[in-house]
Design an enzyme around this catalytic site. Sequence first.
Site, PDB file in Angstrom:
ATOM      1  N   GLU A 434       0.815  -1.212   0.000  1.00 45.14           N
ATOM      2  CA  GLU A 434       0.000   0.000   0.000  1.00 45.14           C
ATOM      3  C   GLU A 434       0.852   1.267   0.000  1.00 45.14           C
ATOM      4  OE1 GLU A 434      -2.704  -0.475   3.293  1.00 45.14           O
ATOM      5  OE2 GLU A 434      -3.841  -2.036   2.273  1.00 45.14           O
ATOM      6  N   ASN A 435       1.883   1.272  -0.844  1.00 44.39           N
ATOM      7  CA  ASN A 435       2.774   2.434  -0.882  1.00 44.39           C
ATOM      8  C   ASN A 435       2.204   3.597  -1.675  1.00 44.39           C
ATOM      9  OD1 ASN A 435       4.604   1.043   0.706  1.00 44.39           O
ATOM     10  ND2 ASN A 435       5.636   0.154  -1.060  1.00 44.39           N
TER      11      ASN A 435
END
Length: 828
Positions: A434-435
Amino acid sequence: MKRSNIVSRREFLKTSALVTAVALSPRSLVAEETSTRPNIQALVSDWEHYRGSLGGPWEVWRGKNAGDQIRWLKVDVPHCFNARDAVDPDEIYYRGEGWYRTNLKINNPLPNGRTLLHFEGAGQKSRVFIEAEEVGSHIGGYDEWTVDITEAARKAAANQQNKGVVPLAVVCDNSRDLEMIPSDLSDFNLYGGLYRYVSLIYVPRISLERLHITPTMKENGSTEVAITARLYNPMSSGDPVKFSLRLLDGSGATIHTATESLGSWTGTREIAKFVIAKPQLWSPAHPNLYRCEVTLSSAHGQMTVTERFGVRQYKFLDHGPFQLNGERLLLKGTQRHEDHAGLGAAMTEDLIRRELRMVKDMGANFIRLGHYQQSRIVLDACDELGIMVWEEIPWCRSGIGGERWQEQVHRMLRNMIEQHYNHPAVIIWCLGNENDWPGEYPSQDQRAIRTFLKQINDESHQLDPTRVTGIRRCEFCKDIPDVYSPSIWAGWYRGRYTEYKSSVMEEIPKVNHFLHVEWGGDSHARRHSEDPDKVISQIATGKGTDERGLDYLLSGGLTRASRDGDWSESYICNLFDWHLKEQETMPALTGSAQWIFKDFSTPVRPENPIPKMNQKGLTERDLTPKEGYYVFQSYWAEKPMVHIYGHTWPVRWGEANELKMVKVYSNCDTVEFFLNGKSQGVKKRSSQDFPAAGLRWMVNLGLENRVLAVGRKGSTTVEDEISFRYQTQKWSKPAQLQLHELSRTQDTVTVEAQLVDGNGVPCLDARNQVRFGIAGDGVLIDDLGINTAARVVELCNGRAVISLKQSRGKSQVSVASNDIPTAFLEVV
């Protein structure tokens, strides 16, 4: 918990420049002199802990002069100083320093040997002191590290005031820090403490620092095995060394030996290469392991390192599916955080192995270790059980930090790969999660994120060319790693669960190697529903099934099950059931990993039915299985099983003479169902017959009901039986809480609160939040993150349960809820 003084070791790894570059692991290292004295001591007991900051290490030892406010508590290690406050509904969990102290008795049996402290993990920044001298430090809460205390320990032992012991102090610090990973936006607690094992290790003056084993399968069926080693030689001794190697197969038979003399060296070099003509392959069905023993001898002593490895070959075919050892294998997975009721991250080896045994018994062959490097015990167990692993660094929910941040990412990637390199279970090194998450920094620089991800992707392949890389949910980077997982949360954060297959089939062609990691939803254990899917009609279709922005919040956005559903086990079992049946119909699917095996604590979900708990687990936080566990088992497990839905549903409801569905989850060929002793017929299992693979019966229920399911698979018969009541009396608006004693065992009393209407009729669909309180001599058993041990909790079908410890006197227990009069119960 007892651990052997000589236990198996994974390897010796490179660590922070602030720490001596050696990571001797106590689980496979055996250093020998002519005697058989053990060289490893697991430092489990005789620790003391203080949660708070001190002026410096001298305050650890100056006793009464430190002030009356310093209170040291006796603890065992592993220990987490957020074991309880992580789920305290009224307080923010502690972020700061926590000190540990103990006295070591050093007795190194090796002449001129080195004395080391090995840490399997400590959160999140740590400093180590012998007396007042700092001897090492480490940044990172999940990778292993080692400190050489030889000279400092010798000096402290010579101090007559210490009476022959060596004072050791460690300070762990989990304070907020934007220049560290993981991000404070992460959906899990950044725990503090010595929450993994600590060991004292003795090694010779020249020792083995790291041993890597690389098996390569050949087209003729044989396997070439290359072994590389790195020495630990801090005194730069030039003495020659001798290696003796012995390879054993799974039965313990020796299949290869070799001996070689070499001059000492720096860096890594190959010390052996040989061929296994007919290798026993490692797989989930047959997790065959080889054992390689390497003995290093020099003028300074002898040590033996034992490493296990497996021979297997895997491949993600373009656009699916996945192959292991040349055959298609559907990855049937779940996921894991290192978190447990009453312990936080400080899980013992027994608990970890119990958890992974349950994963295997469910039928899983794959697990994602999110979102950080996990305990060596986890990897050992996965090797033994045949569970393939996706392991990742804690680059979670953040953009790109500064130089210190980037250095930590590189170091933790190197350490994870080096420390877990020999585990055949590992198939994917994950580089981030989830960058694309907003908010960690003032702006999100997608180009910078891509550039950095390319760097660590290349670095991962350089460190380990034999494995693939992966990331989850970062659309603008999906082309960089070998394997990519988009966000698909059909039926929970967006869309209906019936849209699952179309979502997957739409995503598979978008990347070369698709793997669906994270799906499922929350369920409040012991909450059930007669109409769990009624929310579906309110949910729009065709709008996607991905989680976007702040969809996880219980407010705002489109209608969705996570916000508008009932969080019942009934709904989530239907969602699981649908997903699992659909996965059987997609030949190109590599596999998936349901999120998550066990409920875990999180600071970002204070409004959940159990505050500060992510409740997506197949078990509760104490490993009590929820109903969903058995849905998975019915699809994946080999061992015959049968489970009637509703073991924690004591009262069902409806109209008199209304036909009610009873579901049975089973992997048996046929199941016969009995109601109050009378057979309701035999049904054949058909996985595509939703729900419950066709194993469902519509029956008329009486006031008291005893149901029995008998499953048959070949010559094996299995049974399950439950009893429950059926309420036809209707209830009106909730009006009062009733509190009564449910059970008593020695000094533990369990009480139950029930919400009823003005006529005393139980409100079986009530979900009100209640708060338990106590005055007197008893103490509530709470802050465990399970709904039978939480003082603030939502009702399950109008009920809530809590226990108290009371060995003397009496107590007044209360339960309160908004707009409902508080109820009291005296416990004597």
